[in-house]
Scaffold this active site. Structure first.
Site, PDB file in Angstrom:
ATOM      1  N   LEU A   1       0.840  -1.184   0.000  1.00 59.20           N
ATOM      2  CA  LEU A   1       0.000   0.000   0.000  1.00 59.20           C
ATOM      3  C   LEU A   1       0.875   1.232   0.000  1.00 59.20           C
ATOM      4  O   LEU A   1       0.655   2.174  -0.752  1.00 59.20           O
ATOM      5  CB  LEU A   1      -0.912   0.028   1.219  1.00 59.20           C
ATOM      6  CG  LEU A   1      -1.713   1.324   1.259  1.00 59.20           C
ATOM      7  CD1 LEU A   1      -2.892   1.235   0.322  1.00 59.20           C
ATOM      8  CD2 LEU A   1      -2.161   1.681   2.641  1.00 59.20           C
TER       9      LEU A   1
ATOM     10  N   VAL B   1       0.702   4.438  -2.339  1.00 60.25           N
ATOM     11  CA  VAL B   1       0.266   5.756  -1.921  1.00 60.25           C
ATOM     12  C   VAL B   1       1.428   6.720  -1.787  1.00 60.25           C
ATOM     13  O   VAL B   1       1.207   7.919  -1.706  1.00 60.25           O
ATOM     14  CB  VAL B   1      -0.552   5.732  -0.608  1.00 60.25           C
ATOM     15  CG1 VAL B   1      -1.790   4.893  -0.774  1.00 60.25           C
ATOM     16  CG2 VAL B   1       0.281   5.260   0.540  1.00 60.25           C
ATOM     17  N   SER B   2       2.652   6.207  -1.802  1.00 60.02           N
ATOM     18  CA  SER B   2       3.773   7.121  -1.608  1.00 60.02           C
ATOM     19  C   SER B   2       3.803   8.194  -2.695  1.00 60.02           C
ATOM     20  O   SER B   2       4.312   9.280  -2.470  1.00 60.02           O
ATOM     21  CB  SER B   2       5.091   6.352  -1.585  1.00 60.02           C
ATOM     22  OG  SER B   2       5.195   5.563  -2.732  1.00 60.02           O
TER      23      SER B   2
ATOM     24  N   LYS C   1     -13.643   7.779   6.798  1.00 60.85           N
ATOM     25  CA  LYS C   1     -14.188   6.517   6.295  1.00 60.85           C
ATOM     26  C   LYS C   1     -13.213   5.388   6.563  1.00 60.85           C
ATOM     27  O   LYS C   1     -12.044   5.465   6.186  1.00 60.85           O
ATOM     28  CB  LYS C   1     -14.429   6.667   4.796  1.00 60.85           C
ATOM     29  CG  LYS C   1     -15.002   5.460   4.111  1.00 60.85           C
ATOM     30  CD  LYS C   1     -15.422   5.882   2.714  1.00 60.85           C
ATOM     31  CE  LYS C   1     -15.608   4.731   1.783  1.00 60.85           C
ATOM     32  NZ  LYS C   1     -15.731   5.215   0.409  1.00 60.85           N
TER      33      LYS C   1
ATOM     34  N   ASP D   1     -21.190   3.700  -9.197  1.00 60.23           N
ATOM     35  CA  ASP D   1     -22.186   3.584  -8.135  1.00 60.23           C
ATOM     36  C   ASP D   1     -22.872   4.923  -7.882  1.00 60.23           C
ATOM     37  O   ASP D   1     -22.979   5.384  -6.751  1.00 60.23           O
ATOM     38  CB  ASP D   1     -21.519   3.049  -6.863  1.00 60.23           C
ATOM     39  CG  ASP D   1     -22.537   2.470  -5.883  1.00 60.23           C
ATOM     40  OD1 ASP D   1     -23.674   2.183  -6.305  1.00 60.23           O
ATOM     41  OD2 ASP D   1     -22.197   2.317  -4.697  1.00 60.23           O
TER      42      ASP D   1
END
Ligand code: NAG
Ligand code: NAG
Ligand code: NAG
Ligand code: NAG
Ligand code: NAG
Ligand code: NAG
Length: 615
Positions: free
Chosen positions: A308, A312-313, A357, A448
């Protein structure tokens, strides 16, 4: 940006790990790099695979594993009949299609054949790589290819891409007659010169392709101009099936016992070997499957966290990194009283209010998409946090005061929305969608869109939230259907076609909700979009009558111009067309809605009767 000391330590370790990876060309635990501009990609090649008891002793199950027919294995493997039983350790050539995949910025392009594998009970990335695929891939590479899957929480029936290591010959090799680079897993008992002679090549050829340091269980590539003919055991005579089977069982048993003995010897040999060789692999060999043990006391990281962070880095600079204590304090230790909906908490940090979240590890996808988008009609991501204890990821968004459109329309506690507000919400959402469809590269499909994912700020302006299911890239086909009943486009349910037109469909349903005040799925599962069939048939008077019947009762009389409702209804019906090609694009929808909106405001503010509006 704030980084806690332990995070800094982690980052520097990560950097070291990364440099270590980078400086070592081969072998690599995450796979073999390739240059995307190499013209020989993609190519057809073969892996050398050994039949093994108990699960891979017949061509059908090996064929299933590699998504090929039995015939595609028997022909290159010199086996006479597709129904021939196999014996343990029987050699096979299995065809694969090798391509150069640009996976992530960190790992560059990796040369591999993507094989989709359906997870069964007890499977882990490590077990499937080492057992089923016999080390033709590594769990590290599987993690790189499946950034959104949590290795520790695999769903049975879930589909995972296993990147089978392969290479295509480069231009120079192709010119000298090398047609295949066969993927071969070097065994502890292998002797390089014997392997070379089995493939009819020189030891030197293998070394120049794979370097001089070849460790047991490394995948090596053997350059050949044609596949060698494998010696295969004689097919058993079909004279008396019962006898043959018994004989086969005895032969199998004998071979099995023999192999057990051999394996036992090699097991000890391997134990000795391991101390001497492959220090690097040892360091990263999983302890209880998914953990990576760093050579430093107290440093224990889960594999997926490394993964991860790698992803995300890229966007660390752009976002604030919150720490878990801040979030705990803000939400009263994730107290239920702070829940807004689902797994979203409200919390205030240093005076600012945020929506927090809790992710079930699909955070990467959402982060990757959110870092690309920035628009007034999309909910803004402020930062994120990774809980070092259980690697749960939290995304922190701007807090939108007035909640979601769904509760305004269908739950009475908020008071009624007038037509003016509804029309502006429609324009806002359309603008947000147009932005992700037209102005991001690659295009983003939200997947969605529903009134529950449309939030209203203090001025009742709308913002699209929840990019958890969103997908970049269009016209993909997916087998895994997600979305919300009542809003999902029919072609997506039927064929899994992902395109911007599926968002157009869902947006059409939201328009119908705005006009009718009814839910997307009514009592008895009645679909809202199913109920507008035929509303626009017949004369102008009949249309107006039908739309009035359909309309939210609360709208009438409140300065609601029928003309503008009719326009929105026309747009909504075009959007929910069953044929995606006949739905308008979001650009067209924005244009039509803006016209309606301007007209309505112009008229309602001047108090004039509306001029004729072409439909
Ligand atoms: C392919 O790309 C590499 C690096 O990106 C470059 O050095 C090389 O010249 C390119 N080759 C061709 C044939 O374009
Ligand atoms: C794959 O490699 C691991 C060690 O990395 C070894 O324990 C395992 O037996 C190998 N699997 C096969 C099928 O050779
Ligand atoms: C293989 O999988 C990776 C990651 O899932 C993806 O980026 C790549 O496009 C795939 N390649 C092919 C040829 O499907
Ligand atoms: C490999 O086998 C050949 C022939 O049997 C033998 O001459 C050679 O010494 C062996 N090499 C190693 C490294 O065991
Ligand atoms: C092709 O591959 C061989 C073997 O790895 C290598 O020696 C050679 O330099 C490569 N040629 C090009 C043009 O990349
Ligand atoms: C195939 O395998 C059999 C049995 O080992 C062998 O006799 C035969 O020469 C091989 N080659 C071909 C082309 O059939």
């Amino acid at each position: 940006m704030r980084i806690k000391p332990h995070q800094q330590v982690f980052f520097s370790w990560f950097l070291l790990l990364f440099l270590f990876h980078g400086s070592q060309t081969q072998p690599s635990t995450t796979g073999y790099t390739c240059t995307p501009n190499q013209t020989t990609y993609p190519c057809q090649t073969y892996v050398f695979y050994r039949a093994t008891a108990p699960n891979f002793l017949d061509l059908a199950s090996i064929g299933d594993l590699f998504h090929v027919s039995r015939l595609m294995i028997t022909q290159p493997s010199n086996i006479s009949s597709p129904s021939s039983p196999l014996i343990p350790y029987q050699s096979l050539f299995v065809p694969i299609t090798c391509s150069c995949n640009s996976v992530t910025a960190t790992f560059g392009s990796l040369s591999a054949a993507n094989l989709t594998y359906t997870i069964k009970g007890g499977d882990t990335f490590y077990l499937v790589s080492t057992r089923n695929f016999q080390n033709l891939t590594t769990y590290q590479s599987v993690e790189v290819f499946n950034p959104s899957s949590v290795p520790t929480r695999l769903k049975i029936g879930g589909e995972i891409v296993f990147p089978i290591f392969c290479k295509c010959p480069n231009e120079t090799q192709a010119k000298t007659g090398v047609n295949y680079l066969v993927s071969y897993v070097f065994q502890p008992y292998d002797n390089l010169s014997l392997v070379a002679s089995r493939f009819g090549v020189r030891t030197h050829d293998i070394n120049s392709m794979n370097g001089n340091k070849i460790h047991p269980f490394d995948t090596i590539f053997i350059p050949v101009n044609k596949l060698p003919v494998l010696p295969q055991p004689k097919a058993p005579s079909a004279a008396s099936p019962g006898n043959a089977e018994k004989k086969r069982a005895i032969v199998g048993l004998a071979i099995g016992l023999g192999i057990c003995g051999v394996l036992l010897i090699f097991f000890f040999a391997v134990l000795l070997y391991r101390d001497v060789f492959s220090k690097k692999r040892d360091m990263e060999r999983p302890e209880d499957n998914q953990k990576i043990q760093f050579n430093r006391p107290g440093m224990l990281m889960k594999g997926n966290e490394v993964n991860l962070m790698a992803d995300v880095s890229d966007c660390l600079d752009k976002y604030r990194v919150f720490n878990i204590e801040e979030l705990r304090e803000a939400t009263d230790c994730f107290n239920e009283s702070c829940l807004i909906q689902g797994s979203v908490y409200k919390g205030s940090i240093n005076g600012g209010t945020y929506a927090i979240k809790k992710m079930k590890w699909n955070a990467c996808e959402e982060l990757k998409i959110l870092q690309k988008v920035n628009h007034g009609n999309l909910v803004k991501l402020e930062g994120f946090c990774i809980d070092p204890e259980d690697t749960t990821c939290y995304l922190v968004y701007e807090f939108i005061e007035n909640g979601c459109l769904y509760s305004w329309l269908h739950q009475n506690n908020n008071g009624k929305l007038n037509w003016k507000t509804r029309l502006r919400i429609a324009v806002d959402v359309a603008n947000g969608l147009q932005y992700i469809h037209e102005h991001t590269r690659p295009k983003v499909v939200h997947k969605d869109i529903k009134s529950g994912n449309i939030l209203l700020d203090s001025n009742m302006r709308a913002k699209i939230a929840n990019f958890g299911l969103a997908k970049s890239g269009c016209n993909a086909i997916t087998m895994h259907i997600v979305g919300t009943q009542g809003y999902i486009a029919p072609e997506y349910v039927a064929e899994g076609v992902v395109s911007t037109k599926m968002d157009v469909f869902s947006f059409g349903v939201v328009l119908l909700e705005l006009v009718s005040g009814r839910e997307a799925i009514g009592e008895g599962g009645k679909l809202l979009w199913g109920s507008v069939n035929g509303v626009f048939d017949g004369s102008e008077e009949r249309k107006v009558k039908k739309v009035k019947e359909f309309m939210d009762g609360g709208l009438e009389g409140g300065g609601c111009w029928m003309e503008s409702v009719m326009n929105v209804m026309g747009i909504a019906i075009a959007c929910v067309n069953k044929d995606p090609r006949r739905r308008p694009r979001m650009v067209d929808v924005v244009y039509a809605l803006s016209m309606t909106h301007d007209l309505f405001f112009h008229v309602s503010e001047d108090g004039l009767s509306p001029p004729l509006f072409p439909r």
